[in-house]
Design a protein around this motif. Structure first.
Motif, PDB file in Angstrom:
ATOM      1  N   THR A  76     -39.971 -17.560   6.095  1.00 37.31           N
ATOM      2  CA  THR A  76     -38.812 -17.261   5.262  1.00 37.31           C
ATOM      3  C   THR A  76     -39.074 -16.070   4.351  1.00 37.31           C
ATOM      4  O   THR A  76     -38.240 -15.161   4.220  1.00 37.31           O
ATOM      5  CB  THR A  76     -38.439 -18.485   4.402  1.00 37.31           C
ATOM      6  OG1 THR A  76     -38.152 -19.587   5.271  1.00 37.31           O
ATOM      7  CG2 THR A  76     -37.231 -18.194   3.536  1.00 37.31           C
ATOM      8  N   TRP A  77     -40.261 -16.036   3.723  1.00 32.63           N
ATOM      9  CA  TRP A  77     -40.567 -14.936   2.815  1.00 32.63           C
ATOM     10  C   TRP A  77     -40.749 -13.613   3.557  1.00 32.63           C
ATOM     11  O   TRP A  77     -40.398 -12.545   3.034  1.00 32.63           O
ATOM     12  CB  TRP A  77     -41.810 -15.258   1.986  1.00 32.63           C
ATOM     13  CG  TRP A  77     -41.469 -16.080   0.786  1.00 32.63           C
ATOM     14  CD1 TRP A  77     -41.701 -17.408   0.602  1.00 32.63           C
ATOM     15  CD2 TRP A  77     -40.788 -15.626  -0.376  1.00 32.63           C
ATOM     16  NE1 TRP A  77     -41.216 -17.814  -0.615  1.00 32.63           N
ATOM     17  CE2 TRP A  77     -40.651 -16.741  -1.246  1.00 32.63           C
ATOM     18  CE3 TRP A  77     -40.285 -14.397  -0.796  1.00 32.63           C
ATOM     19  CZ2 TRP A  77     -40.029 -16.663  -2.487  1.00 32.63           C
ATOM     20  CZ3 TRP A  77     -39.665 -14.312  -2.031  1.00 32.63           C
ATOM     21  CH2 TRP A  77     -39.535 -15.437  -2.861  1.00 32.63           C
ATOM     22  N   MET A  78     -41.252 -13.659   4.784  1.00 38.15           N
ATOM     23  CA  MET A  78     -41.370 -12.425   5.569  1.00 38.15           C
ATOM     24  C   MET A  78     -39.993 -11.884   5.950  1.00 38.15           C
ATOM     25  O   MET A  78     -39.770 -10.674   6.003  1.00 38.15           O
ATOM     26  CB  MET A  78     -42.216 -12.675   6.812  1.00 38.15           C
ATOM     27  CG  MET A  78     -43.706 -12.818   6.543  1.00 38.15           C
ATOM     28  SD  MET A  78     -44.447 -11.318   5.849  1.00 38.15           S
ATOM     29  CE  MET A  78     -44.401 -10.220   7.274  1.00 38.15           C
ATOM     30  N   VAL A  79     -39.044 -12.796   6.221  1.00 31.06           N
ATOM     31  CA  VAL A  79     -37.678 -12.355   6.515  1.00 31.06           C
ATOM     32  C   VAL A  79     -37.057 -11.724   5.267  1.00 31.06           C
ATOM     33  O   VAL A  79     -36.396 -10.686   5.349  1.00 31.06           O
ATOM     34  CB  VAL A  79     -36.816 -13.536   7.010  1.00 31.06           C
ATOM     35  CG1 VAL A  79     -35.348 -13.123   7.113  1.00 31.06           C
ATOM     36  CG2 VAL A  79     -37.309 -14.028   8.363  1.00 31.06           C
ATOM     37  N   ILE A  80     -37.280 -12.354   4.097  1.00 26.33           N
ATOM     38  CA  ILE A  80     -36.778 -11.771   2.847  1.00 26.33           C
ATOM     39  C   ILE A  80     -37.375 -10.379   2.640  1.00 26.33           C
ATOM     40  O   ILE A  80     -36.683  -9.431   2.234  1.00 26.33           O
ATOM     41  CB  ILE A  80     -37.115 -12.692   1.653  1.00 26.33           C
ATOM     42  CG1 ILE A  80     -36.333 -14.003   1.777  1.00 26.33           C
ATOM     43  CG2 ILE A  80     -36.812 -12.005   0.326  1.00 26.33           C
ATOM     44  CD1 ILE A  80     -36.729 -15.047   0.761  1.00 26.33           C
ATOM     45  N   PHE A  81     -38.665 -10.241   2.935  1.00 26.81           N
ATOM     46  CA  PHE A  81     -39.336  -8.938   2.850  1.00 26.81           C
ATOM     47  C   PHE A  81     -38.644  -7.914   3.759  1.00 26.81           C
ATOM     48  O   PHE A  81     -38.396  -6.774   3.359  1.00 26.81           O
ATOM     49  CB  PHE A  81     -40.800  -9.116   3.251  1.00 26.81           C
ATOM     50  CG  PHE A  81     -41.603  -7.851   3.258  1.00 26.81           C
ATOM     51  CD1 PHE A  81     -42.193  -7.368   2.103  1.00 26.81           C
ATOM     52  CD2 PHE A  81     -41.789  -7.139   4.435  1.00 26.81           C
ATOM     53  CE1 PHE A  81     -42.941  -6.204   2.122  1.00 26.81           C
ATOM     54  CE2 PHE A  81     -42.533  -5.974   4.465  1.00 26.81           C
ATOM     55  CZ  PHE A  81     -43.114  -5.507   3.303  1.00 26.81           C
ATOM     56  N   GLN A  82     -38.303  -8.343   4.983  1.00 27.06           N
ATOM     57  CA  GLN A  82     -37.668  -7.437   5.947  1.00 27.06           C
ATOM     58  C   GLN A  82     -36.240  -7.076   5.540  1.00 27.06           C
ATOM     59  O   GLN A  82     -35.711  -6.056   5.974  1.00 27.06           O
ATOM     60  CB  GLN A  82     -37.633  -8.096   7.334  1.00 27.06           C
ATOM     61  CG  GLN A  82     -38.982  -8.491   7.882  1.00 27.06           C
ATOM     62  CD  GLN A  82     -39.688  -7.367   8.601  1.00 27.06           C
ATOM     63  OE1 GLN A  82     -39.126  -6.289   8.756  1.00 27.06           O
ATOM     64  NE2 GLN A  82     -40.889  -7.607   9.049  1.00 27.06           N
ATOM     65  N   CYS A  83     -35.606  -7.919   4.716  1.00 29.24           N
ATOM     66  CA  CYS A  83     -34.226  -7.650   4.300  1.00 29.24           C
ATOM     67  C   CYS A  83     -34.082  -6.292   3.631  1.00 29.24           C
ATOM     68  O   CYS A  83     -33.018  -5.659   3.702  1.00 29.24           O
ATOM     69  CB  CYS A  83     -33.743  -8.732   3.342  1.00 29.24           C
ATOM     70  SG  CYS A  83     -33.358 -10.315   4.113  1.00 29.24           S
ATOM     71  N   PHE A  84     -35.153  -5.850   2.989  1.00 29.74           N
ATOM     72  CA  PHE A  84     -35.036  -4.620   2.219  1.00 29.74           C
ATOM     73  C   PHE A  84     -34.952  -3.379   3.108  1.00 29.74           C
ATOM     74  O   PHE A  84     -34.580  -2.307   2.630  1.00 29.74           O
ATOM     75  CB  PHE A  84     -36.192  -4.530   1.215  1.00 29.74           C
ATOM     76  CG  PHE A  84     -36.036  -5.503   0.087  1.00 29.74           C
ATOM     77  CD1 PHE A  84     -35.311  -5.165  -1.036  1.00 29.74           C
ATOM     78  CD2 PHE A  84     -36.587  -6.772   0.164  1.00 29.74           C
ATOM     79  CE1 PHE A  84     -35.138  -6.064  -2.080  1.00 29.74           C
ATOM     80  CE2 PHE A  84     -36.423  -7.686  -0.862  1.00 29.74           C
ATOM     81  CZ  PHE A  84     -35.697  -7.325  -1.984  1.00 29.74           C
ATOM     82  N   TRP A  85     -35.288  -3.536   4.402  1.00 23.58           N
ATOM     83  CA  TRP A  85     -35.029  -2.436   5.352  1.00 23.58           C
ATOM     84  C   TRP A  85     -33.521  -2.235   5.470  1.00 23.58           C
ATOM     85  O   TRP A  85     -33.021  -1.115   5.412  1.00 23.58           O
ATOM     86  CB  TRP A  85     -35.643  -2.761   6.710  1.00 23.58           C
ATOM     87  CG  TRP A  85     -35.301  -1.767   7.777  1.00 23.58           C
ATOM     88  CD1 TRP A  85     -34.206  -1.770   8.585  1.00 23.58           C
ATOM     89  CD2 TRP A  85     -36.049  -0.603   8.148  1.00 23.58           C
ATOM     90  NE1 TRP A  85     -34.222  -0.695   9.427  1.00 23.58           N
ATOM     91  CE2 TRP A  85     -35.343   0.039   9.182  1.00 23.58           C
ATOM     92  CE3 TRP A  85     -37.255  -0.056   7.707  1.00 23.58           C
ATOM     93  CZ2 TRP A  85     -35.807   1.207   9.780  1.00 23.58           C
ATOM     94  CZ3 TRP A  85     -37.711   1.118   8.310  1.00 23.58           C
ATOM     95  CH2 TRP A  85     -36.998   1.733   9.332  1.00 23.58           C
ATOM     96  N   THR A  86     -32.795  -3.348   5.626  1.00 20.13           N
ATOM     97  CA  THR A  86     -31.342  -3.277   5.727  1.00 20.13           C
ATOM     98  C   THR A  86     -30.727  -2.800   4.420  1.00 20.13           C
ATOM     99  O   THR A  86     -29.791  -1.985   4.414  1.00 20.13           O
ATOM    100  CB  THR A  86     -30.766  -4.657   6.098  1.00 20.13           C
ATOM    101  OG1 THR A  86     -31.328  -5.067   7.356  1.00 20.13           O
ATOM    102  CG2 THR A  86     -29.255  -4.612   6.213  1.00 20.13           C
ATOM    103  N   VAL A  87     -31.237  -3.292   3.290  1.00 19.83           N
ATOM    104  CA  VAL A  87     -30.744  -2.853   1.983  1.00 19.83           C
ATOM    105  C   VAL A  87     -30.929  -1.335   1.840  1.00 19.83           C
ATOM    106  O   VAL A  87     -30.026  -0.622   1.380  1.00 19.83           O
ATOM    107  CB  VAL A  87     -31.479  -3.590   0.846  1.00 19.83           C
ATOM    108  CG1 VAL A  87     -31.118  -2.986  -0.513  1.00 19.83           C
ATOM    109  CG2 VAL A  87     -31.140  -5.073   0.866  1.00 19.83           C
ATOM    110  N   GLY A  88     -32.106  -0.839   2.267  1.00 20.73           N
ATOM    111  CA  GLY A  88     -32.362   0.595   2.204  1.00 20.73           C
ATOM    112  C   GLY A  88     -31.427   1.391   3.103  1.00 20.73           C
ATOM    113  O   GLY A  88     -30.957   2.479   2.730  1.00 20.73           O
ATOM    114  N   THR A  89     -31.149   0.853   4.302  1.00 14.77           N
ATOM    115  CA  THR A  89     -30.233   1.527   5.229  1.00 14.77           C
ATOM    116  C   THR A  89     -28.837   1.651   4.623  1.00 14.77           C
ATOM    117  O   THR A  89     -28.205   2.710   4.681  1.00 14.77           O
ATOM    118  CB  THR A  89     -30.153   0.748   6.553  1.00 14.77           C
ATOM    119  OG1 THR A  89     -31.450   0.643   7.124  1.00 14.77           O
ATOM    120  CG2 THR A  89     -29.231   1.447   7.543  1.00 14.77           C
ATOM    121  N   ILE A  90     -28.357   0.554   4.061  1.00 12.71           N
ATOM    122  CA  ILE A  90     -27.025   0.554   3.448  1.00 12.71           C
ATOM    123  C   ILE A  90     -26.992   1.500   2.245  1.00 12.71           C
ATOM    124  O   ILE A  90     -26.034   2.267   2.050  1.00 12.71           O
ATOM    125  CB  ILE A  90     -26.633  -0.874   3.044  1.00 12.71           C
ATOM    126  CG1 ILE A  90     -26.484  -1.745   4.296  1.00 12.71           C
ATOM    127  CG2 ILE A  90     -25.332  -0.877   2.234  1.00 12.71           C
ATOM    128  CD1 ILE A  90     -26.310  -3.230   4.002  1.00 12.71           C
TER     129      ILE A  90
END
Length: 418
Positions: A76-90
């Motif tokens: 779960t925490w690794m997925v949360i970590f990966q979320c910031f790739w999408t946040v950065g893209t947006i």
């Protein structure tokens, strides 16, 4: 990014996670800022190439973070970590939408380098991975970090001493308070593992990843990374081209005119939100159903969404199918970045993930040269069948992974693997 992912992985396994983090941030930020001053196109391409080398160090950060997270909630925490790739893209699409029409590309590149410079401010505050230090035999340094972590979180460390199966530092001054161990890294014997104690170079790193205990997992992981990258970037690139309801081929001149339209940034901004449901789905599934089942299910689901596109569909249905395909392929991409660092031992973790990421970059390079070229030359059906085949093979490869890492403790050396 292909070169960076491979190189920074080796640097990080040889000299530490913090060192890998420092140089990736330096290269990305400095090259990013310098690119805004490019006097001509060739200079711009060369400096952006250097930005890519820096950005390729992303797997270093993922592996570093992974080594701090407890096994039960690691997925779960690794997925949360990966979320910031999408946040950065947006975020990048939004500032491009605002900056490009008003101030131009130089300001966009300059502002885009700011987050990387801000990253450098955290260098003095983030600790080295205690697991990496212990694997290198630096148990005193590792113990100091654990003590600081315990104090910061107002917790008490278990009694005992920190031990490693690697040679102990000569200046080790910890005094055991009890006969129990605080943390045991592997077997407490006197054997010094070569993959822990020695620096690894480019060729020797590949030999180690292709050793008998790792070769099956490594080759399967390369297939999955290649397939995920090929499909992900392909779906992103083909979204605008397949949305036309009569699938007519467009000329290069029209494509050029469309790419200059301000709506391009708006479209990227909107379509990037397709990844958000994929991230949520990944976060829910990764620890509940496991890494392998999550990845394979998402890859096969993406195949299901792409298949109807072989036939001419309405514009609305085409958009829905592409949204679904991107949702599942982005979710699979997230989970494979969770699985890969868990699969490799600490001694080769960032090298293994970095090499797999490099293979993925090959898929990203080939995709526009092959699949998108087929679409532009009026061979949409062949392109989509190619996507179906590559994604399906990737899903099958996942089912053959020899290890489910969900809930398992991390290994530290190759000889710990079964």
């Amino acid at each position: 990014m292909l070169l960076g992912a491979y190189s920074w992985g080796i640097v990080s396994d040889n000299y530490g996670r913090r060192m890998g983090f420092l140089f990736t941030a330096l290269v990305t930020s400095i090259a990013g800022l310098l690119s805004s001053f490019s006097p001509n196109y060739i200079t711009l391409v060369i400096i952006r190439f250097l930005v890519g080398v820096g950005l390729g160090g992303g797997p270093v950060l993922a592996s570093w973070f992974l080594e701090f997270v407890p096994a039960p909630s690691r997925g779960t925490w690794m997925v949360i970590f990966q979320c910031f790739w999408t946040v950065g893209t947006i975020f990048e699409a939004s500032i491009a939408w605002v900056i490009m029409p008003r101030l131009g590309w130089r300001w966009l590149l300059a502002l885009s380098s700011v987050p990387s410079f801000l990253l450098l401010l955290f260098y003095n505050f983030v600790p080295e991975s205690p697991r990496y230090l212990c694997m290198r035999g630096k148990t005193t340094d590792a113990m100091n970090i654990l003590v600081n972590m315990a104090e910061m979180n107002k917790k008490t460390l278990p009694s005992g001493i920190l031990v490693s199966d690697n040679k102990m530092e000569l200046d080790e001054n910890s005094v055991p308070s009890e006969n129990t161990h605080l943390i045991t890294i592997g077997k407490t014997d006197a054997i010094i593992d070569d993959d822990m104690d020695s620096k690894i170079g480019g060729i020797s790193a590949l030999y180690r990843l292709l050793s008998p205990k790792l070769i099956t997992s490594t080759l399967l992981l390369w297939i999955v990374f290649f397939g995920n990258s090929f499909a992900y970037y392909g779906i992103v690139l083909l979204t605008s081209k397949l949305s036309d309801n009569d699938r007519r081929c467009v000329s290069d001149d029209l494509l050029s005119m469309q790419s200059e339209n301000d709506n391009l940034y708006r479209d990227v901004f909107i379509t990037s939100f397709a990844e958000v449901p994929g991230l949520i789905l990944s976060a829910i599934a990764v620890d509940r159903v496991g890494r392998k089942l999550s990845m394979s299910s998402m890859l096969f689901a993406s195949c299901i969404f792409i298949f109807p596109l072989i036939f001419i569909q309405s514009e609305l249905l085409t958009t829905i199918l592409l949204f679904g395909a991107r949702l599942f392929i982005s979710g699979s991409f997230v989970v494979v970045y969770v699985y890969a660092p868990e699969m490799y031992p600490t001694s080769v973790r960032t090298t293994g993930v970095g090499t797999a990421s490099s293979v993925g970059r090959i898929g990203g390079i080939i995709c526009p040269l092959v699949a998108v070229a087929l679409v532009q030359s009026c061979h949409q059906i062949i392109a989509l069948v190619l996507f179906e085949f590559i994604i399906f093979i990737s899903g099958v490869a996942v089912t053959f992974f020899p290890l489910e890492t969900n809930g398992r403790s991390l290994n530290d050396s190759v000889r710990e693997l079964k």
